[in-house]
Write an enzyme that holds these catalytic residues in place. Structure first.
Site, short mmCIF file in Angstrom:
data_model
loop_
_atom_site.label_atom_id
_atom_site.label_comp_id
_atom_site.label_asym_id
_atom_site.label_seq_id
_atom_site.Cartn_x
_atom_site.Cartn_y
_atom_site.Cartn_z
N GLN A 1 -14.51 15.55 9.05
CA GLN A 1 -13.07 15.48 8.84
C GLN A 1 -12.53 14.17 9.40
O GLN A 1 -13.05 13.63 10.38
CB GLN A 1 -12.37 16.66 9.53
CG GLN A 1 -12.74 18.02 8.98
CD GLN A 1 -12.10 18.31 7.63
OE1 GLN A 1 -11.43 17.47 7.04
NE2 GLN A 1 -12.30 19.53 7.13
N CYS B 1 0.85 -1.19 0.00
CA CYS B 1 0.00 0.00 0.00
C CYS B 1 0.88 1.23 0.00
O CYS B 1 1.80 1.34 0.82
CB CYS B 1 -0.92 0.00 1.22
SG CYS B 1 -1.90 1.51 1.38
N CYS C 1 -3.28 -1.13 9.77
CA CYS C 1 -2.85 0.16 9.22
C CYS C 1 -2.52 1.15 10.35
O CYS C 1 -3.39 1.46 11.17
CB CYS C 1 -3.94 0.75 8.34
SG CYS C 1 -3.58 2.41 7.72
N CYS D 1 -8.78 22.76 1.54
CA CYS D 1 -8.03 21.52 1.52
C CYS D 1 -7.23 21.39 0.23
O CYS D 1 -6.62 20.34 -0.03
CB CYS D 1 -8.95 20.31 1.69
SG CYS D 1 -10.19 20.13 0.39
#
Length: 440
Positions: free
Chosen positions: A260, A55, A136, A399
């Site tokens: 968020q 990944c 993760c 963003c």
């Protein structure tokens, strides 16, 4: 809890679902870098998935975090400094708001692959096979810790992962959101209603094992297309909204509302915006693209004492609810914000509408406009309205610094006087920038 520094042990080669566990800025992941001779090693945060080339969602893991942050600050300044007013020597840049390097992601969107008996929770590879990312390291511990139980639940409830090439199966995604207390919202994204009865049957056992589950729903996504959720949501618990505590403001999150993905940085972003606004005490505030009310409710809380003691109240404001107005296209987000405002007894109202159209239909401008648009920015129409509106101050939370720069170019009399980078998305090139604009 899985050890993220070791190579994952659950990588399925079975045909898989649809989109990946989206990366830490909301985009989709990625191919197999090792196949292309890419042998980078994680530095900022140890990650076995990155080191194994499984990944590369966090594309900057091989860059020290301090260097990541410095590069983001430099990029923001490169794009925004040219718009400083000629009479000012420079924009007042505050030090970047740094994130935790790991465990910061409080919303995980997991593709379900593999098989019912051996499901994978994570992403897809380029062959649309499931890649398990239960360990993760950017995912919040409160989410990471429940993933083995959710994998086991898939087997117990006999939920069949959706197979993209064959277009069969039921379970497409699990979307898990955590608040600061470790409480969770869990959403099963299904192709049809076929599995709902089995989920309902086994849900009491799962909730007994995971009492932190507050909200559980099913989202129906019958279409075979690259989206994360459908229009219909089926509640499986009495509670339908997850509380999101931020210091003295608690937001509410309904399942189909945007939030968020980094709670700590979001809290600092909202608090900073409220503190900046309090310095010039606007009589009224519009929060365009308000989402679930993060900026609007923080500003309403910060400005309430000043408004209550102001002698201008009777002259300028017909009703207290006109002090702060939030506008958002998503009806679910507006409902979330309205719930929070009512529970906090704050002077704020929320309207489901297109932000640009709504603003252009008003006869006068407020003391402050807050804009927090998606990556594309506010666009030329809203920028033109702000430029001609006469509003003295704008708080722009972006963003995407590139679209922010385009919008600033369209508003030459609204110039940046203060700015700060908020690292909402560590280990990627993305970041949030808060800019205070003042009428020149």
């Amino acid at each position: 809890m899985a050890n993220s520094t070791a190579k994952p042990s659950k990588t399925s080669t079975a045909p898989h679902n649809q989109l990946p566990l989206v990366d830490s800025h909301g985009g989709s992941v990625v191919d197999s870098p090792r196949a292309n001779g890419d042998h980078r090693v994680s530095i900022a945060l140890p990650c076995g998935y990155f080191d194994a080339g499984i990944c590369r969602s966090c594309s900057l893991l091989d860059v020290a975090y301090a260097d990541q942050l410095a590069a983001k600050q430099a990029r923001a300044r490169e794009l925004i400094d040219p718009f400083a007013a000629p009479h000012r020597q420079s924009i007042d840049w505050l030090a970047p708001a740094a994130s935790e390097v790991g465990g910061f992601r409080t919303k995980a969107k997991l593709v379900i692959g593999g098989t019912t008996d051996a499901p994978t929770l994570g992403i897809l590879d380029t062959d649309q096979h499931g890649v398990d990312l239960e360990g993760c390291p950017i995912v919040a511990p409160s989410i990471r810790g429940v993933l083995p139980s959710l994998a086991a639940f898939i087997t117990t409830a006999r939920l069949v992962p959706y197979d993209i090439p064959a277009r069969r199966g039921e379970l497409k995604y699990l979307i898990v959101t955590a608040n600061a207390r470790g409480e969770l919202m869990l959403r099963f994204v299904l192709r049809s209603t076929e599995s709902i009865a089995r989920i309902r049957k086994h849900l009491p056992t799962l909730r007994a094992e995971l009492p932190q589950l507050r909200v559980v729903t099913v989202n129906l996504l019958p279409e075979h297309k690259a989206v994360l959720e459908g229009e219909e949501e089926v509640a499986l618990t009495d509670e339908n909204a997850l509380e999101l505590p931020f210091d003295d403001v608690t937001l509410r999150l309904l399942p189909r509302s945007f939030v968020q993905t980094n709670n700590d940085i979001a809290a600092r972003l909202y608090a900073t915006g409220a503190a900046w606004a309090a310095e010039f005490e606007p009589d009224t505030v519009w929060d365009l693209y308000c989402g679930v009310g993060g900026f609007a409710l923080h500003l309403a809380r910060a400005l309430a004492p000043r408004w209550s003691s102001s002698s201008r109240e009777a002259e300028r404001i017909e009703t207290p609810s006109q002090r702060v107005t939030g506008v958002e296209l998503s009806e679910d987000a507006v409902a979330s914000a309205a719930m929070a405002a009512a529970s906090l007894d704050l002077d704020a109202i929320f309207i489901a509408a297109d932000a640009t159209q709504w603003a252009r239909q008003r006869e006068s401008a407020p003391g402050l406009v807050v804009v927090n648009p998606p990556r594309r920015g506010i666009g030329p129409d809203l920028a033109a309205w702000l430029e001609s509106s006469g509003v003295n101050h704008v708080l722009y939370s972006s963003c995407n610094a590139e679209s922010l720069a385009r919008d600033l170019a369209a508003m030459p009399t609204l110039t940046p006087v203060r700015a700060q980078v908020f690292d909402m998305f560590p280990h990627t090139s993305h970041f949030e920038t808060l800019v205070l604009l003042e009428r020149a």
